[in-house]
Write an enzyme that holds these catalytic residues in place. Structure first.
Site, short mmCIF file in Angstrom:
data_model
loop_
_atom_site.label_atom_id
_atom_site.label_comp_id
_atom_site.label_asym_id
_atom_site.label_seq_id
_atom_site.Cartn_x
_atom_site.Cartn_y
_atom_site.Cartn_z
N SER A 286 0.84 -1.20 0.00
CA SER A 286 0.00 0.00 0.00
C SER A 286 0.87 1.25 0.00
O SER A 286 1.90 1.31 0.67
CB SER A 286 -0.93 0.00 1.22
OG SER A 286 -1.67 1.19 1.28
N ASP A 328 1.33 -3.71 5.71
CA ASP A 328 0.47 -3.46 4.55
C ASP A 328 1.00 -4.17 3.31
O ASP A 328 0.71 -3.74 2.19
CB ASP A 328 0.35 -1.96 4.29
CG ASP A 328 1.72 -1.30 4.09
OD1 ASP A 328 2.73 -1.94 4.39
OD2 ASP A 328 1.77 -0.15 3.62
#
Length: 422
Positions: A286, A328
């Site tokens: 991300s 992430d």
């Protein structure tokens, strides 16, 4: 041998068999949990080392660019002291060591030996700026830190198994006392019958009915105790299955974890090598998760990771493996792979995922999936797990340097905007 002695001997044998089986089961479960926890901890340690190496790469990028060995050494000293690394190297693009910490053969002999066993291969990350490789970071973890944490885990598992064994022993002896008391009643009635026969006094119908009723009650109680033991055994098996699931899956998203992904990848590589097939790894990270987490809090950050996992799962086939590697970072295993175009289509579908809403204290937040993707295809980008993961990670890192939604294919490191299939 008297009847009382025969009963005691019988139940002693049954108790020994039951306790022996329970002991073997607990030892086996403990060994299995120990092995699972070892590989899980090693996978998490490798993940942490990878993050530390990338942090060092970010920090010394300018030092490599200007060949500033003093600044690189200062940065390396600070990070190594904080993270307790055994070895850390900053190597420029010509292969020269710009900065070095640790690695002295005279220091930390036992820690070094454990570190070599736990981390057989050092973690290596490239330092890339504007798609130009400036150098590499090589680090190796400290075996002493890993051994201490693993020892604490083993102690916790041992205590848990000892408590379970004590509970099993308690319920087994309780059932044994109840059964012996009922058999004692039956033995007394049988003795009375023999006395009556010795006196040539035949038993009446009432006495036979009484003995029959007592024997029937004993059988009913034995069946109840057996059902209780079976239920207890099933609860233990369910608990062991739950622990095994937790050791291979991410608690937040329900996806497989790094250890599970590595296991599936090894199997897929072996199948591809045996049958001459292909497979692909998509490494996803991300771009704005930290900003979302800092601005809206951990609850929204966790929900964002859950919705990200759902979007990725929606874009892949049912047989493909999706895992959360940590933080992430996610990974997708496409195997078997009919053609590289399949991997490109999956990457495009992930990048074009629709916006989603998250409720934050009664307020609706509209967020979209903003990730960078690196693709590595077997056997072009690597013929083993480490090479494939390294190629996919480097491609993902190069993708972060570009603007807009892109995916990058290793080893070309060429950005492909979403919508442009090769």
């Amino acid at each position: 041998m008297s009847k009382a002695n025969r009963i005691v001997t019988l139940f002693s044998a049954l108790r020994q068999a039951n306790l022996g089986g329970a002991l073997v089961g607990m030892v086996t479960a403990g060994m299995l949990l120990g092995v699972l926890m070892f590989f899980s901890l090693r996978a998490q340690s490798n993940e942490h080392l990878n993050l530390v190496a990338r942090t060092i790469a970010y920090s010394v990028e300018a030092s490599l660019m200007f060949n500033d060995a003093v600044t690189a050494q200062e940065i390396l000293d600070q990070i190594v002291q904080k993270e307790h690394l055994d070895l850390a190297l900053v190597i420029d693009q010509k292969g020269h060591v710009l900065a070095r910490v640790g690695g002295d053969a005279e220091e930390g002999g036992l820690n070094r030996l454990i570190g070599r066993l736990v981390f057989p291969s050092p973690t290596e990350v490239g330092v890339v700026s504007n798609q130009h490789v400036l150098g590499h970071i090589v680090i190796r973890g400290n075996g002493g830190v890993f051994a201490l944490f693993f020892l604490k885990t083993i102690i916790a598992i041992t205590i848990s198994l000892l408590v379970t064994g004590a509970a099993t022993l308690f319920f087994t002896r309780k059932a044994e006392r109840n059964i012996i008391s009922q058999l004692d009643i039956l033995a007394k009635n049988t003795l009375m019958r023999h006395v009556w026969r010795a006196q040539e006094q035949p038993l009446g119908i009432a006495e036979f009915q009484q003995i029959n009723a007592q024997f029937r009650d004993l059988l009913i109680e034995l069946e109840a105790k057996n059902a209780e033991l079976i239920e207890h055994q099933m609860r233990l098996e369910d608990k062991n299955a739950s622990l095994a699931y937790q050791a291979n899956h991410d608690e937040l998203t329900g996806l497989g974890n790094r250890a599970y992904f590595n296991h599936c990848l090894d199997i897929a590589i072996a199948n591809a090598e045996a049958h001459g097939g292909q497979l692909a790894i998509l490494y996803l990270d991300s771009n704005h998760f930290k900003a979302i987490n800092d601005q809206y809090g951990h609850a929204v950050g966790d929900m964002y990771l859950i919705r990200t996992a759902q979007s990725i799962q929606h874009a892949v086939r049912r047989a493909d493996v999706v895992a959360r590697l940590g933080g992430d970072e996610f990974a997708v295993l496409l195997a078997p792979l009919e053609s590289p175009a399949v991997a490109y289509r999956v990457a495009e579908e992930i990048l074009s995922a629709p916006e989603f809403s998250i409720l934050d204290r009664g307020q609706e937040l509209i967020l979209h999936l903003d990730i960078s993707i690196g693709i590595a295809i077997y056997p072009d980008a690597g013929k083993n797990r480490n090479d494939l993961l390294k190629s996919a990670d480097q491609a993902m890192y190069a993708s972060k340097k570009t603007e807009g939604k892109h995916y990058i294919i290793a080893p070309l490191l060429t950005p492909h905007p979403t919508g442009d299939l090769i």
